[in-house]
Scaffold this motif. Sequence first.
Motif, PDB file in Angstrom:
ATOM      1  N   THR A  99      17.488  22.555 -17.813  1.00  9.01           N
ATOM      2  CA  THR A  99      16.326  22.415 -18.681  1.00  9.01           C
ATOM      3  C   THR A  99      16.719  21.618 -19.924  1.00  9.01           C
ATOM      4  O   THR A  99      17.838  21.745 -20.408  1.00  9.01           O
ATOM      5  CB  THR A  99      15.817  23.816 -19.101  1.00  9.01           C
ATOM      6  N   ALA A 100      15.784  20.805 -20.428  1.00  6.79           N
ATOM      7  CA  ALA A 100      16.046  20.023 -21.638  1.00  6.79           C
ATOM      8  C   ALA A 100      14.767  19.887 -22.446  1.00  6.79           C
ATOM      9  O   ALA A 100      13.669  19.864 -21.893  1.00  6.79           O
ATOM     10  CB  ALA A 100      16.583  18.644 -21.271  1.00  6.79           C
ATOM     11  N   ALA A 101      14.928  19.777 -23.762  1.00  4.21           N
ATOM     12  CA  ALA A 101      13.795  19.557 -24.662  1.00  4.21           C
ATOM     13  C   ALA A 101      13.734  18.088 -25.043  1.00  4.21           C
ATOM     14  O   ALA A 101      14.751  17.396 -25.072  1.00  4.21           O
ATOM     15  CB  ALA A 101      13.939  20.414 -25.919  1.00  4.21           C
ATOM     16  N   GLY A 102      12.526  17.630 -25.354  1.00  2.27           N
ATOM     17  CA  GLY A 102      12.326  16.260 -25.801  1.00  2.27           C
ATOM     18  C   GLY A 102      12.677  16.095 -27.267  1.00  2.27           C
ATOM     19  O   GLY A 102      13.196  17.011 -27.915  1.00  2.27           O
ATOM     20  N   PRO A 103      12.359  14.919 -27.832  1.00  2.00           N
ATOM     21  CA  PRO A 103      12.710  14.607 -29.223  1.00  2.00           C
ATOM     22  C   PRO A 103      12.082  15.536 -30.257  1.00  2.00           C
ATOM     23  O   PRO A 103      12.614  15.682 -31.350  1.00  2.00           O
ATOM     24  CB  PRO A 103      12.213  13.183 -29.427  1.00  2.00           C
ATOM     25  N   ALA A 104      10.958  16.153 -29.931  1.00  2.00           N
ATOM     26  CA  ALA A 104      10.317  17.081 -30.867  1.00  2.00           C
ATOM     27  C   ALA A 104      10.736  18.522 -30.621  1.00  2.00           C
ATOM     28  O   ALA A 104      10.274  19.435 -31.300  1.00  2.00           O
ATOM     29  CB  ALA A 104       8.791  16.970 -30.756  1.00  2.00           C
ATOM     30  N   GLY A 105      11.610  18.749 -29.643  1.00  2.00           N
ATOM     31  CA  GLY A 105      11.966  20.110 -29.276  1.00  2.00           C
ATOM     32  C   GLY A 105      10.851  20.705 -28.437  1.00  2.00           C
ATOM     33  O   GLY A 105       9.967  19.995 -27.953  1.00  2.00           O
ATOM     34  N   ALA A 106      10.883  22.019 -28.265  1.00  2.00           N
ATOM     35  CA  ALA A 106       9.850  22.696 -27.475  1.00  2.00           C
ATOM     36  C   ALA A 106       9.742  24.144 -27.921  1.00  2.00           C
ATOM     37  O   ALA A 106      10.737  24.760 -28.306  1.00  2.00           O
ATOM     38  CB  ALA A 106      10.189  22.635 -25.988  1.00  2.00           C
ATOM     39  N   THR A 107       8.527  24.664 -27.863  1.00  2.00           N
ATOM     40  CA  THR A 107       8.272  26.080 -28.104  1.00  2.00           C
ATOM     41  C   THR A 107       7.435  26.571 -26.941  1.00  2.00           C
ATOM     42  O   THR A 107       6.485  25.898 -26.532  1.00  2.00           O
ATOM     43  CB  THR A 107       7.526  26.309 -29.432  1.00  2.00           C
ATOM     44  N   TYR A 108       7.808  27.730 -26.400  1.00  2.00           N
ATOM     45  CA  TYR A 108       7.080  28.260 -25.256  1.00  2.00           C
ATOM     46  C   TYR A 108       7.151  29.780 -25.234  1.00  2.00           C
ATOM     47  O   TYR A 108       8.050  30.387 -25.804  1.00  2.00           O
ATOM     48  CB  TYR A 108       7.590  27.673 -23.938  1.00  2.00           C
ATOM     49  N   PHE A 109       6.156  30.363 -24.576  1.00  2.00           N
ATOM     50  CA  PHE A 109       6.129  31.805 -24.334  1.00  2.00           C
ATOM     51  C   PHE A 109       6.725  32.023 -22.953  1.00  2.00           C
ATOM     52  O   PHE A 109       6.400  31.302 -22.006  1.00  2.00           O
ATOM     53  CB  PHE A 109       4.687  32.329 -24.385  1.00  2.00           C
ATOM     54  N   ILE A 110       7.604  33.014 -22.842  1.00  2.00           N
ATOM     55  CA  ILE A 110       8.292  33.246 -21.571  1.00  2.00           C
ATOM     56  C   ILE A 110       8.261  34.720 -21.203  1.00  2.00           C
ATOM     57  O   ILE A 110       8.300  35.584 -22.072  1.00  2.00           O
ATOM     58  CB  ILE A 110       9.742  32.716 -21.641  1.00  2.00           C
ATOM     59  N   MET A 111       8.175  34.964 -19.902  1.00  2.00           N
ATOM     60  CA  MET A 111       8.259  36.317 -19.358  1.00  2.00           C
ATOM     61  C   MET A 111       9.381  36.319 -18.331  1.00  2.00           C
ATOM     62  O   MET A 111       9.387  35.517 -17.415  1.00  2.00           O
ATOM     63  CB  MET A 111       6.941  36.715 -18.678  1.00  2.00           C
ATOM     64  N   TYR A 112      10.349  37.181 -18.528  1.00  2.00           N
ATOM     65  CA  TYR A 112      11.453  37.369 -17.580  1.00  2.00           C
ATOM     66  C   TYR A 112      11.267  38.696 -16.863  1.00  2.00           C
ATOM     67  O   TYR A 112      11.157  39.731 -17.506  1.00  2.00           O
ATOM     68  CB  TYR A 112      12.799  37.421 -18.316  1.00  2.00           C
TER      69      TYR A 112
END
Length: 163
Positions: free
Chosen positions: A109-122
């Motif tokens: 997995t990789a983030a772009g130039p602005a980074g990334a924010t996400y909601f995750i459920m494990y």
Amino acid sequence: MMTANQAVQWEERYVGGSRFADGSAIIRPKEMAWTKGPLEGLSFRLTHIDRSSGMWTALFKVDPNVRIPSHFNYGEVQIYALEGNLTIGDVTLGAGDYFQDIGGVARQTAAGPAGATYFIMYAAGLSVADAQGKPAGPYIDANAIYDLAAANGAAEHLPAPVE
């Protein structure tokens, strides 16, 4: 089921949230500190742990242009992208995209130039993967995530592990 008194005690301990007598809660992640980890380049705000199943949810933030180490998900993972871009394998998620990982596979997995924010459920945990895509690091489960958040003062809204 909580008593009304327990709900008030919880609200006094966790300023900014609301706990109902039935155990339901309003959590305000934007008021929580970001906790570094569990992998390099990631920070998270732990929102929920189901101690009976091991399932946990969080907001994750990936720093700009960070390539997250290949990691193995032991169970189902669900991601809802909120900001930035997150590339999983050869597919890029943008804000509003949803990804369901059935688990049992290593992912890069990789983030772009602005980074990334996400909601995750494990539904279970994860670990770093080796070059063959097999688990190669410590098992990071709900308890490990809780310990990181608690050490950062960002787990007051969650039940402590049962010893």
